[in-house]
Design a protein around this motif. Structure first.
Motif, PDB file in Angstrom:
ATOM      1  N   UNK A   1      -3.892   0.662  -2.776  1.00  0.00           N
ATOM      2  CA  UNK A   1      -3.959  -0.928  -2.924  1.00  0.00           C
ATOM      3  C   UNK A   1      -2.747  -1.193  -3.132  1.00  0.00           C
ATOM      4  N   UNK A   2      -2.534  -0.400  -4.039  1.00  0.00           N
ATOM      5  CA  UNK A   2      -1.024  -0.049  -5.162  1.00  0.00           C
ATOM      6  C   UNK A   2      -0.139   0.436  -4.449  1.00  0.00           C
ATOM      7  N   UNK A   3      -1.145   1.720  -4.537  1.00  0.00           N
ATOM      8  CA  UNK A   3      -0.221   2.555  -3.396  1.00  0.00           C
ATOM      9  C   UNK A   3       0.586   1.830  -2.027  1.00  0.00           C
ATOM     10  N   UNK A   4      -0.586   1.358  -1.038  1.00  0.00           N
ATOM     11  CA  UNK A   4       0.781   0.662  -0.624  1.00  0.00           C
ATOM     12  C   UNK A   4       0.715  -1.221  -0.109  1.00  0.00           C
TER      13      UNK A   4
END
Length: 59
Positions: free
Chosen positions: A12-15
């Motif tokens: 979630x944090x990556x995208x």
């Protein structure tokens, strides 16, 4: 703490997607060290996969 929850949090944090409530709950999901280690492993897997694909296509 479930490793799948850690992976889900890192993805979630990556995208950059996720509900605001989920983002506010990140500190309660686990320690920052575990999240960093999960992120590092995921980056290494991604780089390894890209290297393998490039080597296979070029060779």
């Amino acid at each position: 703490m479930s490793i799948l929850k850690q992976i889900k949090t890192v993805l979630w944090s990556l995208i950059g997607i996720g509900r605001r409530q989920d983002m506010e709950d990140i500190p309660e999901r686990g320690s920052p060290i575990v999240l960093l280690l999960v992120a590092l492993v995921m980056v290494l897997v991604l780089v390894g996969t890209l290297a393998f694909v490039a080597h296979t296509v070029a060779g």
